[in-house]
Scaffold this motif. Sequence first.
Motif, mmCIF file in Angstrom:
data_model
loop_
_atom_site.group_PDB
_atom_site.id
_atom_site.type_symbol
_atom_site.label_atom_id
_atom_site.label_comp_id
_atom_site.label_asym_id
_atom_site.label_seq_id
_atom_site.Cartn_x
_atom_site.Cartn_y
_atom_site.Cartn_z
ATOM 1 N N SER A 350 0.945 -1.171 -0.187
ATOM 2 C CA SER A 350 -0.081 0.092 0.141
ATOM 3 C C SER A 350 1.028 1.383 -0.066
ATOM 4 O O SER A 350 0.308 2.438 -0.462
ATOM 5 C CB SER A 350 -0.911 0.077 1.050
ATOM 6 O OG SER A 350 -0.203 0.133 2.325
ATOM 7 N N SER A 351 2.045 1.184 0.587
ATOM 8 C CA SER A 351 2.947 2.329 0.653
ATOM 9 C C SER A 351 3.242 2.839 -0.793
ATOM 10 O O SER A 351 3.983 4.007 -1.062
ATOM 11 C CB SER A 351 4.095 2.121 1.673
ATOM 12 O OG SER A 351 5.003 1.309 0.913
ATOM 13 N N ARG A 374 -9.086 0.987 -2.200
ATOM 14 C CA ARG A 374 -9.652 1.849 -1.132
ATOM 15 C C ARG A 374 -10.072 1.091 0.140
ATOM 16 O O ARG A 374 -9.818 1.679 1.501
ATOM 17 C CB ARG A 374 -10.424 2.745 -1.811
ATOM 18 C CG ARG A 374 -9.923 3.726 -2.614
ATOM 19 C CD ARG A 374 -10.772 4.698 -3.441
ATOM 20 N NE ARG A 374 -10.007 5.755 -4.192
ATOM 21 C CZ ARG A 374 -10.600 6.459 -5.126
ATOM 22 N NH1 ARG A 374 -12.141 6.227 -5.500
ATOM 23 N NH2 ARG A 374 -9.946 7.258 -5.895
ATOM 24 N N LYS A 377 -7.265 -0.166 2.299
ATOM 25 C CA LYS A 377 -6.542 1.028 2.901
ATOM 26 C C LYS A 377 -7.272 1.335 3.904
ATOM 27 O O LYS A 377 -6.790 1.705 5.135
ATOM 28 C CB LYS A 377 -6.111 2.060 1.919
ATOM 29 C CG LYS A 377 -5.114 1.864 0.940
ATOM 30 C CD LYS A 377 -4.871 3.093 0.056
ATOM 31 C CE LYS A 377 -3.601 2.845 -0.843
ATOM 32 N NZ LYS A 377 -3.208 4.093 -1.423
ATOM 33 N N HIS A 381 -5.472 0.584 7.544
ATOM 34 C CA HIS A 381 -4.794 1.801 7.949
ATOM 35 C C HIS A 381 -5.892 3.084 8.379
ATOM 36 O O HIS A 381 -5.235 4.014 8.804
ATOM 37 C CB HIS A 381 -4.143 2.637 6.773
ATOM 38 C CG HIS A 381 -2.934 1.440 6.465
ATOM 39 N ND1 HIS A 381 -1.923 1.047 7.330
ATOM 40 C CD2 HIS A 381 -2.628 0.915 5.033
ATOM 41 C CE1 HIS A 381 -1.008 0.306 6.587
ATOM 42 N NE2 HIS A 381 -1.391 0.332 5.253
#
Length: 383
Positions: A350-351, A374, A377, A381
Amino acid sequence: MFSKPFLLQPRTVKETGNRKTVLDEAYTLFPDRDALLLKDFPVRVSVGDPLYKQSSGLVLSPVNGIASLEHTEEGSKIRIVQDGNFIGSKPWIPKVLKKEEALEPMDRLGLVSLDFPEHSLLSYFKSRQKTSLIILAPFTRNQDVDYLPELRKNLECHARFLEVLKSLFPEAQIRDYISGLKSPVKNYAYPWGIPEYFLSQTEKLPFSKIKEILYLGPETLYNLYRALFADFPFIEREIALYFLGKNGGLRKADSTVRIRNGQSLKFLFEEYGPKYSNFTLNSFYEKNPVRDIKKGFYWDIRQNYSLVFLTKHDSGRREFPCVECGECSYNCPTQANPMALVSSFGNFNSSLCMECGICTFLCPSTISLRTRIRTWKEANHGF
């Protein structure tokens, strides 16, 4: 090592017909639900009068006319019946600006960061007061319209703005790709215009650093210079027109169209309606809804930057199981490996993901990988 950027290359089509603005349609604006109304409606307004304020900043009247407020089940809308002529473009007059002379017009003239449209330009500047790096970038997100020629025709205005930046951010390094530094690529290719990608390629910075840097793309600068050096409010936007034919060929009009905020697209639909029955907005990478031109549409200059006409639309398309072709991960410009979200092929990073939409665009199973990204994430996160 980054993969090669993906490029959707349209052909060009010559414009046809006489394009005229239709004035029998009211300009229609749709404030956010939490917007603060700044007028007691109905009211007579002039071009540039403040109508309401919302999270993305001040919204101004695009024309002279009578503005009224209407409430519907979908929310409120402001309709403006035009009475009088447009104000036209004004020449840019270079001048030396003090700090306050540069910041005040950003708010008064309704400017938005078009690189990060959720921010008013003034709030974006204030949020970067401690920045150590300023990037003046050469590309818009999708480069539908090239603003560099106009900026480079007015390099004296650009030089005056550089002086303002140095006074506002005396400790910051300025990387100027408008008039100073050479463009990092000879020909634009998506996703070079996405700020995170541009910074990773030119400055070798991780995506997370984007919140620490003042990033100004050419369209943001173009509208800012119109405000600073011609006192022109942010009430209109240049848009590109695309045409997707029955054979799947994509064409692009050879010139742009200038649309005012809240303007009806009736004049365009009347011109192209006989051949194109549907349309969608912005980029193919974003997967916006397909709409029927018979239902009409009012333009929002903060959200929309291009218009795509379609000869047909297969509304019955649905997602199919992943066939593990690898197209999404192979063509991912940052090697984030989106295929991991729909298969057992490695791990999703994801980074490295900037949600460019290339994976969704290329998926033969029509899987909305951007939606999966999305969701992942948010679950992992909280963003």
